[in-house]
Design an enzyme around this catalytic site. Structure first.
Site, PDB file in Angstrom:
ATOM      1  N   ASN A   1     -27.367   2.681   3.640  1.00 43.47           N
ATOM      2  CA  ASN A   1     -27.398   1.245   3.377  1.00 43.47           C
ATOM      3  C   ASN A   1     -26.031   0.636   3.670  1.00 43.47           C
ATOM      4  OD1 ASN A   1     -30.065   1.033   2.487  1.00 43.47           O
ATOM      5  ND2 ASN A   1     -29.559   1.346   0.334  1.00 43.47           N
TER       6      ASN A   1
ATOM      7  N   HIS B  36     -38.038  -1.752   3.125  1.00 40.61           N
ATOM      8  CA  HIS B  36     -37.359  -1.890   4.436  1.00 40.61           C
ATOM      9  C   HIS B  36     -38.354  -2.269   5.551  1.00 40.61           C
ATOM     10  CE1 HIS B  36     -33.464  -0.123   3.096  1.00 40.61           C
ATOM     11  NE2 HIS B  36     -34.242   0.531   2.252  1.00 40.61           N
TER      12      HIS B  36
HETATM   13 FE1  HDD Z   1     -35.295   4.802   1.085  1.00 42.83          FE
HETATM   14  C1  HDD Z   1     -37.027   3.677   3.748  1.00 42.83           C
HETATM   15  C2  HDD Z   1     -32.366   3.829   2.546  1.00 42.83           C
HETATM   16  C3  HDD Z   1     -33.581   5.599  -1.798  1.00 42.83           C
HETATM   17  C4  HDD Z   1     -38.074   6.125  -0.208  1.00 42.83           C
HETATM   18  N1  HDD Z   1     -34.789   3.910   2.795  1.00 42.83           N
HETATM   19  C5  HDD Z   1     -35.649   3.514   3.786  1.00 42.83           C
HETATM   20  C6  HDD Z   1     -34.928   2.923   4.865  1.00 42.83           C
HETATM   21  C7  HDD Z   1     -33.617   2.958   4.518  1.00 42.83           C
HETATM   22  C8  HDD Z   1     -33.534   3.592   3.219  1.00 42.83           C
HETATM   23  C9  HDD Z   1     -32.460   2.451   5.323  1.00 42.83           C
HETATM   24  C10 HDD Z   1     -35.535   2.331   6.120  1.00 42.83           C
HETATM   25  C11 HDD Z   1     -35.668   3.358   7.192  1.00 42.83           C
HETATM   26  C12 HDD Z   1     -36.184   2.715   8.452  1.00 42.83           C
HETATM   27  O1  HDD Z   1     -35.499   1.844   8.991  1.00 42.83           O
HETATM   28  O2  HDD Z   1     -37.267   3.119   8.892  1.00 42.83           O
HETATM   29  N2  HDD Z   1     -33.373   4.660   0.466  1.00 42.83           N
HETATM   30  C13 HDD Z   1     -32.313   4.336   1.257  1.00 42.83           C
HETATM   31  C14 HDD Z   1     -31.091   4.591   0.541  1.00 42.83           C
HETATM   32  C15 HDD Z   1     -31.434   5.073  -0.685  1.00 42.83           C
HETATM   33  C16 HDD Z   1     -32.868   5.133  -0.728  1.00 42.83           C
HETATM   34  C17 HDD Z   1     -29.696   4.377   1.096  1.00 42.83           C
HETATM   35  C18 HDD Z   1     -30.559   5.508  -1.819  1.00 42.83           C
HETATM   36  C19 HDD Z   1     -29.378   6.001  -1.671  1.00 42.83           C
HETATM   37  N3  HDD Z   1     -35.746   5.662  -0.696  1.00 42.83           N
HETATM   38  C20 HDD Z   1     -34.902   5.941  -1.737  1.00 42.83           C
HETATM   39  C21 HDD Z   1     -35.600   6.687  -2.754  1.00 42.83           C
HETATM   40  C22 HDD Z   1     -36.868   6.872  -2.295  1.00 42.83           C
HETATM   41  C23 HDD Z   1     -36.949   6.203  -1.000  1.00 42.83           C
HETATM   42  C24 HDD Z   1     -35.005   7.187  -4.050  1.00 42.83           C
HETATM   43  C25 HDD Z   1     -38.028   7.572  -2.946  1.00 42.83           C
HETATM   44  C26 HDD Z   1     -37.898   8.660  -3.627  1.00 42.83           C
HETATM   45  N4  HDD Z   1     -37.220   4.806   1.628  1.00 42.83           N
HETATM   46  C27 HDD Z   1     -38.202   5.454   0.966  1.00 42.83           C
HETATM   47  C28 HDD Z   1     -39.537   5.419   1.668  1.00 42.83           C
HETATM   48  C29 HDD Z   1     -39.164   4.657   2.990  1.00 42.83           C
HETATM   49  C30 HDD Z   1     -37.712   4.320   2.782  1.00 42.83           C
HETATM   50  C31 HDD Z   1     -40.651   4.885   0.866  1.00 42.83           C
HETATM   51  C32 HDD Z   1     -40.045   3.493   3.402  1.00 42.83           C
HETATM   52  C33 HDD Z   1     -40.227   3.629   4.878  1.00 42.83           C
HETATM   53  C34 HDD Z   1     -39.717   4.930   5.182  1.00 42.83           C
HETATM   54  O3  HDD Z   1     -39.255   5.537   4.067  1.00 42.83           O
HETATM   55  O4  HDD Z   1     -39.692   5.468   6.289  1.00 42.83           O
HETATM   56  O5  HDD Z   1     -39.974   6.688   1.917  1.00 42.83           O
END
Ligand code: HDD
Length: 723
Positions: free
Chosen positions: A160, A87
């Site tokens: 999402n 993202h």
């Molecule tokens: Fe995630 C970012 C949505 C599964 C780990 N995720 C991130 C963002 C969104 C989502 C919208 C951007 C946030 C922003 O604008 O700063 N992610 C989801 C959705 C998931 C999902 C809807 C499943 C239903 N994500 C998911 C899993 C993991 C992560 C299973 C790890 C275990 N996601 C992350 C992250 C991020 C992230 C690596 C990257 C930047 C952040 O968190 O702040 O931690």
């Protein structure tokens, strides 16, 4: 709201002095840098000369003592922070959530029970795979991350625009992301899932097949952020004042309906304006417009969920709206752009663990893993546990605890006690007990093990439900998208394994993709390359008000899944190119612009040259913009103007591309000549001058007073029947 003095103790019970949609804006304003007239360095020293470094003689080396130079350069050298691992590409805006219907029966959370309260919000939209500087219109899931600055602390719904996910367990997330990101040896392709490593992983991960249907549908190429749904994805819990738990799924339903680009447009826009979605949001809010959604919930009990043939803890499953309707409980409005992209949009940090009393997690294994990952990622991205003090992230609710120190600590905590219990400070701040956040006391009697529940094993049922719920055009788009992406995979074995997966969803789909990939049709049914044939029962969906079900009661189709059925089709926030050259009928242009404005749409003048044309001001030219960036084109009359347009191939391109993408074309008086002179002229003549499903006025001159029809004709927008 008065500037908050953060060192003064405030009890949790004390209500905030004022609390409305503007509260966060006022809070942020306390950190807005003043604009002074004299240039200073960061220590407040006035800078005499910012254009020349201090040198030994006018041609000699720069001196180490030039602290102005060193400060400026050092700051610059450290201006970047790591981009988000997923993202990374995104944009955001401020707004609010107004609750219209209390959920008091289900939760104690004030944000969901205090009717009429406007809770300030920040929402960040994003693509998943591309880097921070990549294009907006990639085929991808869109992040829909919402932060509610509630009275009881921040609530983040990090969702999402697609209600399911690729995998069932968070432990697989690093693999998924490594597979979809550009391949590690050459960092190709950017912002695209169309490559071998992604489909190699997906083909070995059948649980992703439901998600595959969504990402190959038009949902993955939205027209704008305001024309897509948002989903909390997981099943969450709500807890009421009696301590009872209900399951809940969260939905954002766009006021403008769900609408998409077509793939050809999306790809071209990527080159013509990589900031397409970002610009659309920015311009809409800058011009006083809004992006709005109904906020809704599906609430159900654990006992209800136990009866369904899918597991609500499995994030690859939806709860069909036919089983549990979405109750609309409030309105989400985005109405204000950020003042500074980095300070707000880049530094905003979301965490699914930001929930308030009256809410809780479910045991969804993806959600459980997310409860760890987000805090961890913020530490590496923002560099210190004090990221919570960054203005965009800090809550409106008062913060007082014994956490201290660390890099970049902003708060000045007075006093000598930074521990609990303490008698020296009267044991303050004290624990809130039952008034604070209390985890739902779920009974657990399981054996510890690494295993997936049997109830998570159906990977195709809801993928089929999705496919069956599509209209013929939507099916065609899914088929073509799969054919496109798989054709980009170099390894034949990857393509073949994917075809096997598709066969489990629908034989015709698999066959058509196979033929497009130069493989034998997968099943007995005859495949039509590029075409779509379906059995009658598969396309029976559109007529009825409710979704047809099979005799056993299992859903065969679910109306809410199709974006061609039942979505509002409104002119609001649509953009029409108005082609002008010297000699244009100015009165017609002004009337058209007015009519579009009244309908909530926007006309943008595209001139044969920039700036003044007969007293009209063209901010765009035929050469610096492109038809794919508009929702329609309008050619006003004026013989000389139309002649000049007819002489310009780019003007023809406007008509042809708009026609190809099934968007409305309006021509007034002589304007129709551009249509007939263009390569689509023949098609128009073959139609005998009759309107082509509303795409044009058939070349007939339309009187100026009928321009209000521009608004009506705009109901065509949202028709995905394009190439
Ligand atoms: Fe995630 C970012 C949505 C599964 C780990 N995720 C991130 C963002 C969104 C989502 C919208 C951007 C946030 C922003 O604008 O700063 N992610 C989801 C959705 C998931 C999902 C809807 C499943 C239903 N994500 C998911 C899993 C993991 C992560 C299973 C790890 C275990 N996601 C992350 C992250 C991020 C992230 C690596 C990257 C930047 C952040 O968190 O702040 O931690």
């Amino acid at each position: 709201m008065a500037k908050r003095k953060r060192s003064t103790p405030i009890s949790l019970e004390e209500t905030l002095p004022t609390f409305d949609q503007h509260s966060k804006a006022e809070d942020l304003s306390t950190d807005t840098a003043p604009t002074g007239k004299t240039l200073t360095d960061n220590m407040g020293h006035a800078v005499s000369d910012d254009q020349n470094s201090l040198r030994a003689g006018s041609r000699g080396p720069t001196l180490l003592e030039d602290f102005f130079f060193r400060e400026k350069m050092t700051h610059f050298d450290h201006e970047r922070i790591p981009e988000r691992i997923v993202h990374a590409r995104g944009t955001g805006a401020h707004g609010y959530f107004r609750l219209d219907k209390s959920l008091e029966a289900y939760t104690t959370a004030k944000v969901l029970t205090e009717v009429g309260v406007e809770t300030p919000m920040f929402i960040r939209f994003s693509t998943v795979a591309g880097f921070r500087g990549s294009l907006d219109t990639a085929r991808d899931v869109r992040g829909f991350a919402a932060k509610f600055y509630t009275k009881e602390g921040n609530w983040d719904l990090v969702g999402n625009n697609i209600p399911v996910f690729f995998i069932q367990d968070a432990i697989k997330f690093p693999d998924l992301v490594h597979a979809v990101k550009p391949e590690p040896h050459n960092e190709i392709p950017q912002a695209a899932s169309a490559h071998d490593t992604f489909y190699d992983f997906i083909a070995e991960t059948p649980e992703s097949m439901h998600m595959m249907m969504w990402v190959h549908s038009d949902r993955a190429i939205p027209r704008s952020y305001g024309m897509m749904e948002g989903f909390g994805v997981h099943t969450f819990r709500l807890i009421n004042s009696r301590g009872e738990s209900h399951f809940v799924k969260y939905h954002f339903k766009p006021a403008l309906g769900v609408h998409s680009l077509v793939w050809d447009e999306a790809q071209k826009i990527g080159g013509k304006d990589p900031d397409f979605h970002r610009r659309d949001l920015w311009e809409t809010l800058n011009e006083g417009g809004t992006l709005e959604w109904d906020f809704g919930v599906q609430i159900f009990t654990e006992a209800q969920a136990d009866k369904w043939d899918f597991d609500v803890l499995d994030p690859t499953k939806i709860v069909p709206e036919d089983l549990v309707p979405v109750q609309k409980i409030g309105r989400v409005v985005l109405n204000r752009n950020v003042d500074n992209f980095f300070a707000e949009t880049e530094q905003v940090a979301f965490m699914p663990t930001n929930i308030v009393p009256g809410m809780d997690f479910s045991n969804d294994p993806l959600l459980q893993g997310r409860t760890f990952s987000y805090l961890d990622t913020q530490l590496s991205r923002l560099g210190s546990p004090n990221w919570v003090e960054i203005p965009i992230n800090r809550p409106l609710a008062p913060v007082h605890n014994n956490q201290r120190d660390g890099h970049m600590r902003q708060t000045i905590n007075p006093g000598r006690t930074a521990y609990f219990p303490n008698r020296l400070a009267g044991n303050l701040p004290d624990q809130a007990g039952a008034r604070g956040f209390v985890s739902y006391p779920e009974q657990m009697r399981e054996t510890k093990r690494r295993a997936r529940a049997d109830s998570f094993s159906d990977h195709y049922g809801q993928a089929r439900l999705f496919w069956n719920s599509m209209t013929p055009v939507e099916k065609e788009h899914i088929t073509k998208s799969l054919a496109f992406e798989l054709s980009m995979c170099e390894v034949r074995d990857v393509r073949l394994r994917m075809l096997e997966r598709l066969e489990h969803i629908n034989e015709l789909l698999a066959s058509q993709v196979a033929v497009a990939l130069g493989e034998k049709p997968r099943a007995a049914k005859t495949a039509q390359p590029g075409g779509q044939q379906d059995s009658a029962e598969e396309t029976a969906l559109l007529a009825g008000a409710t979704s047809p079900t099979t005799a056993s009661g299992k859903l065969q189709q679910a109306r809410a899944l199709s974006q061609e059925v039942g979505q509002p089709k409104l002119p609001k926030n649509r953009k029409v190119a108005v082609l002008i050259a010297p000699g244009v009928n100015v009165a017609q242009v002004n009337a058209a612009l007015d009519a579009l404005k009244k309908a909530g749409a926007k006309g943008e003048l595209v001139g044969t040259r920039l700036g003044d044309i007969d007293g009209l001001n063209a901010p765009k030219t035929l050469s610096n913009t492109d038809p794919v960036l508009y929702d329609g084109v309008l050619v006003p009359g004026g013989a000389k103007s139309v002649q000049a347009l007819v002489a310009r191939p780019e003007a023809h391109n406007f008509v042809v591309e708009t026609y190809r993408h099934a968007k409305p074309i309006f021509a007034f008086a002589e304007g129709a000549e551009l249509l007939t002179a263009s390569p689509i002229g023949k098609a128009l003549r073959n139609m005998g001058g009759k309107p082509d499903a509303g795409k044009t006025d058939g070349g007939k001159a339309a009187p100026v007073q009928n321009l209000s029809e521009v608004g009506n004709a705009a109901s065509l927008w949202g028709n995905p029947a394009a190439l």
